[in-house]
Design a protein around this motif. Structure first.
Motif, PDB file in Angstrom:
ATOM      1  N   LYS A 169       0.836  -1.204   0.043  1.00 28.74           N
ATOM      2  CA  LYS A 169      -0.065  -0.270   0.050  1.00 28.74           C
ATOM      3  C   LYS A 169       0.999   1.309   0.085  1.00 28.74           C
ATOM      4  O   LYS A 169       0.247   2.228  -0.016  1.00 28.74           O
ATOM      5  N   LEU A 170       2.223   1.166   0.162  1.00 32.56           N
ATOM      6  CA  LEU A 170       3.101   2.327   0.281  1.00 32.56           C
ATOM      7  C   LEU A 170       2.950   3.202  -1.103  1.00 32.56           C
ATOM      8  O   LEU A 170       2.929   4.322  -0.935  1.00 32.56           O
ATOM      9  N   ALA A 171       3.110   2.528  -2.171  1.00 30.62           N
ATOM     10  CA  ALA A 171       3.120   3.180  -3.432  1.00 30.62           C
ATOM     11  C   ALA A 171       1.867   4.284  -3.451  1.00 30.62           C
ATOM     12  O   ALA A 171       1.872   5.330  -3.914  1.00 30.62           O
ATOM     13  N   SER A 172       0.938   3.689  -3.239  1.00 29.88           N
ATOM     14  CA  SER A 172      -0.593   4.316  -3.339  1.00 29.88           C
ATOM     15  C   SER A 172      -0.800   5.415  -2.252  1.00 29.88           C
ATOM     16  O   SER A 172      -0.988   6.517  -2.591  1.00 29.88           O
ATOM     17  N   SER A 173      -0.206   5.214  -1.184  1.00 29.06           N
ATOM     18  CA  SER A 173       0.112   6.152   0.074  1.00 29.06           C
ATOM     19  C   SER A 173       0.845   7.337  -0.287  1.00 29.06           C
ATOM     20  O   SER A 173       0.384   8.566   0.009  1.00 29.06           O
ATOM     21  N   LEU A 174       2.071   6.914  -0.920  1.00 27.24           N
ATOM     22  CA  LEU A 174       2.974   8.128  -1.339  1.00 27.24           C
ATOM     23  C   LEU A 174       2.181   8.761  -2.479  1.00 27.24           C
ATOM     24  O   LEU A 174       2.592  10.099  -2.306  1.00 27.24           O
ATOM     25  N   THR A 175       1.602   8.240  -3.361  1.00 22.38           N
ATOM     26  CA  THR A 175       0.806   9.002  -4.457  1.00 22.38           C
ATOM     27  C   THR A 175      -0.217   9.994  -3.770  1.00 22.38           C
ATOM     28  O   THR A 175      -0.524  11.074  -4.385  1.00 22.38           O
ATOM     29  N   PHE A 176      -0.909   9.315  -2.854  1.00 21.40           N
ATOM     30  CA  PHE A 176      -1.968  10.261  -2.163  1.00 21.40           C
ATOM     31  C   PHE A 176      -1.398  11.571  -1.572  1.00 21.40           C
ATOM     32  O   PHE A 176      -1.618  12.588  -1.381  1.00 21.40           O
ATOM     33  N   GLY A 177      -0.205  11.109  -0.900  1.00 23.92           N
ATOM     34  CA  GLY A 177       0.784  12.298  -0.420  1.00 23.92           C
ATOM     35  C   GLY A 177       1.013  13.257  -1.584  1.00 23.92           C
ATOM     36  O   GLY A 177       0.893  14.496  -1.292  1.00 23.92           O
ATOM     37  N   GLN A 178       1.354  12.740  -2.526  1.00 23.75           N
ATOM     38  CA  GLN A 178       1.667  13.865  -3.812  1.00 23.75           C
ATOM     39  C   GLN A 178       0.428  14.632  -4.459  1.00 23.75           C
ATOM     40  O   GLN A 178       0.467  15.479  -4.754  1.00 23.75           O
ATOM     41  N   PHE A 179      -0.546  13.753  -4.229  1.00 20.45           N
ATOM     42  CA  PHE A 179      -2.007  14.664  -4.325  1.00 20.45           C
ATOM     43  C   PHE A 179      -1.935  15.806  -3.542  1.00 20.45           C
ATOM     44  O   PHE A 179      -2.556  17.041  -3.861  1.00 20.45           O
ATOM     45  N   VAL A 180      -1.921  15.552  -2.152  1.00 25.33           N
ATOM     46  CA  VAL A 180      -2.216  16.727  -1.091  1.00 25.33           C
ATOM     47  C   VAL A 180      -0.880  17.539  -1.351  1.00 25.33           C
ATOM     48  O   VAL A 180      -1.471  18.731  -1.555  1.00 25.33           O
ATOM     49  N   LYS A 181      -0.032  17.273  -1.954  1.00 24.10           N
ATOM     50  CA  LYS A 181       1.186  18.331  -1.949  1.00 24.10           C
ATOM     51  C   LYS A 181       0.925  19.103  -3.362  1.00 24.10           C
ATOM     52  O   LYS A 181       1.016  20.184  -3.301  1.00 24.10           O
ATOM     53  N   ALA A 182       0.451  18.412  -4.373  1.00 24.02           N
ATOM     54  CA  ALA A 182      -0.330  19.203  -5.659  1.00 24.02           C
ATOM     55  C   ALA A 182      -1.346  20.059  -5.405  1.00 24.02           C
ATOM     56  O   ALA A 182      -1.371  21.138  -6.069  1.00 24.02           O
ATOM     57  N   ILE A 183      -1.971  19.946  -4.304  1.00 22.17           N
ATOM     58  CA  ILE A 183      -3.082  21.084  -3.935  1.00 22.17           C
ATOM     59  C   ILE A 183      -2.353  22.269  -3.752  1.00 22.17           C
ATOM     60  O   ILE A 183      -2.701  23.412  -4.201  1.00 22.17           O
ATOM     61  N   ALA A 184      -1.356  22.290  -2.837  1.00 21.61           N
ATOM     62  CA  ALA A 184      -0.495  23.398  -2.612  1.00 21.61           C
ATOM     63  C   ALA A 184       0.082  24.106  -3.800  1.00 21.61           C
ATOM     64  O   ALA A 184       0.295  25.073  -3.979  1.00 21.61           O
ATOM     65  N   SER A 203      -0.939  26.827 -12.946  1.00 18.24           N
ATOM     66  CA  SER A 203      -2.306  26.366 -12.337  1.00 18.24           C
ATOM     67  C   SER A 203      -2.753  24.919 -13.047  1.00 18.24           C
ATOM     68  O   SER A 203      -3.108  23.921 -12.498  1.00 18.24           O
ATOM     69  N   LEU A 204      -3.159  25.025 -14.251  1.00 25.20           N
ATOM     70  CA  LEU A 204      -3.507  24.053 -15.099  1.00 25.20           C
ATOM     71  C   LEU A 204      -2.716  22.705 -15.016  1.00 25.20           C
ATOM     72  O   LEU A 204      -3.354  21.653 -14.826  1.00 25.20           O
ATOM     73  N   TYR A 205      -1.407  22.998 -15.056  1.00 22.89           N
ATOM     74  CA  TYR A 205      -0.566  21.972 -14.764  1.00 22.89           C
ATOM     75  C   TYR A 205      -0.734  21.083 -13.441  1.00 22.89           C
ATOM     76  O   TYR A 205      -0.763  19.938 -13.713  1.00 22.89           O
ATOM     77  N   PHE A 206      -0.872  22.081 -12.223  1.00 24.67           N
ATOM     78  CA  PHE A 206      -0.947  21.431 -11.043  1.00 24.67           C
ATOM     79  C   PHE A 206      -2.237  20.791 -10.894  1.00 24.67           C
ATOM     80  O   PHE A 206      -2.520  19.870 -10.161  1.00 24.67           O
ATOM     81  N   ILE A 207      -3.360  21.441 -11.400  1.00 22.80           N
ATOM     82  CA  ILE A 207      -4.885  20.642 -11.232  1.00 22.80           C
ATOM     83  C   ILE A 207      -4.671  19.294 -11.985  1.00 22.80           C
ATOM     84  O   ILE A 207      -5.115  18.507 -11.374  1.00 22.80           O
ATOM     85  N   PHE A 208      -4.174  19.049 -13.278  1.00 24.21           N
ATOM     86  CA  PHE A 208      -4.090  17.988 -13.860  1.00 24.21           C
ATOM     87  C   PHE A 208      -3.056  16.797 -12.976  1.00 24.21           C
ATOM     88  O   PHE A 208      -3.563  15.655 -12.937  1.00 24.21           O
ATOM     89  N   ARG A 209      -2.098  17.448 -12.582  1.00 26.04           N
ATOM     90  CA  ARG A 209      -0.977  16.591 -11.708  1.00 26.04           C
ATOM     91  C   ARG A 209      -1.930  16.211 -10.399  1.00 26.04           C
ATOM     92  O   ARG A 209      -1.650  14.971  -9.957  1.00 26.04           O
TER      93      ARG A 209
END
Length: 387
Positions: A130-145, A255-261
């Motif tokens: 589950k680590l890869a998906s959890s790291l990806t979720f962390g990157q999702f939160v990071k991408a919001i900022a 912003s568009l780049y980070f929205i889709f990221r």
């Protein structure tokens, strides 16, 4: 929900807020464009700012891996947040070239400490497949900022109360307040850590690059962050060069780049629980390769936006896949591997410098060519994965 799960998620929330704080580093893309306009700099001169931010990953990442063995992962994350707070405080005292250089340097140092320590800290809460998906979720939160930064800067430049006298720099106190909350919340959260890695020397960390697969992962991280910072910085410049857009309008491209990221990270967190890393990485790099072709040939606004969106979506899960593959390859040396992989973020220095020189010579197509080289490497890396 069981008591164990409640405890796990109670620890996960402040860690994810730290991932949000990790995203502060991406403000350097839009900020460098505003500093360029304020100080009338060339592309090569303006690209020094993102290059400077990511230069510190080369210097501090491996020593941070060693530091984690001495003081622990959580304390290292807290130290990184304090340095990040200081970096966001400096621009409140002015916007001179020297102040911005110091601010971006501290931002880079703090982020190097944070990225090296936060990812393995998460592995103390979420482990195994589950680590890869959890790291990806962390990157999702990071991408919001990350995608909020251009909006906050544009609001400050066009709508903020004049009495503040800060303009686009209003994003610094906004993010500084979040950093304070993250420091207090994580500091109050108990997290049980693994025993320190046996190998704790600087040279023993670097020796891990002698493993062919670890070296491939290291170069993969360099290319990922090079494309990330490159798109973040160059997307508005492409619109200004080809369509004559003013910076306040062209900043939407970032912003568009980070929205889709962000969307890519969110979907990746789900997909990677069911799909192997190799085919998913193949889809990701195919999106980026198609985008590079479109950026080379098009002067149409819609097509350019589609290309930027494809890069954002395609590049969103590369870090998580490469990082987790490296951790799983050498599971008994997570701190050292983390330091090495985060040192690969030095690609954020190399790529913008090369792109700056290339764009000054032949226009923004030169910058796109540099990013394309990174995409081609990731295609090669994808074929080296076993699954």
């Amino acid at each position: 929900m069981t008591l164990d799960n409640q405890i796990k998620y109670g620890k996960l929330v402040p860690v994810m807020l730290c991932f949000f704080a990790m995203g502060f580093v991406d403000l350097v893309g839009i900020a460098s464009n505003y500093v360029k306009a304020d100080l009338d700099l060339s592309d090569a001169e303006a690209n020094i700012f993102p290059s400077l931010v990511f230069f510190w990953f080369l210097i501090f990442s491996v020593p941070t891996g060693v530091l984690m063995n001495r003081i622990g992962r959580k304390r290292t994350v807290l130290l990184s947040l304090i340095v990040t707070f200081a970096s966001l405080l400096l621009p409140l005292f002015g916007d001179s070239y020297g102040i911005m250089l110091c601010s971006f340097s501290l931002l880079g140092i703090g982020n190097a400490l944070m990225q090296t320590s936060l990812n393995p800290l998460l592995s103390n809460i979420i482990a195994g497949d589950k680590l890869a998906s959890s790291l990806t979720f962390g990157q999702f939160v990071k991408a919001i900022a990350s995608f909020l930064a251009p909006y906050i800067a544009m609001w400050g430049a066009t709508q903020a109360i004049p009495e503040f006298g800060m303009g686009w720099r209003v994003l610094f106190p906004v993010y500084m307040a979040v950093a304070v909350v993250a420091i207090l919340w994580l500091g109050a959260t108990p997290i049980e850590e693994e025993a320190p890695d046996k190998a704790s020397g600087f040279s023993s960390c670097l020796k891990l690059l002698g493993s062919p697969f670890i070296l491939l992962c290291f170069l993969g991280i360099m290319c990922h962050v090079g494309i990330d910072v490159g798109t973040n910085t160059t997307a508005p410049k492409i619109l200004m060069e080809r369509l004559g857009m003013p910076l306040d309008d062209a900043g939407f491209a970032t912003s568009l780049y980070f929205i889709f990221r962000t969307l890519g990270c969110l979907s990746g967190a789900v997909i990677l629980q069911k799909v192997a890393s190799k085919p998913f990485l193949g889809i990701s790099v195919a999106c980026m390769l198609a985008a590079m072709v479109l950026l080379f040939v098009s002067t149409d606004l819609t097509v350019i936006y589609i290309a930027i969106a494809l890069i954002g979506f395609g590049n969103s899960n590369v870090f998580s896949i490469v990082f987790s593959q490296a951790l799983l390859a050498v599971p008994d040396k997570k701190n050292e591997i983390s330091g090495l992989m985060i040192m690969g973020l030095f690609g954020g220095t190399v790529f913008p410098l090369l792109m700056g020189f290339a764009s000054d010579a032949v226009g923004q197509s030169g910058a796109v060519a540099v990013m394309t080289a990174g995409v081609i490497y990731l295609i090669i890396y994808m074929f080296k994965l076993k699954r």
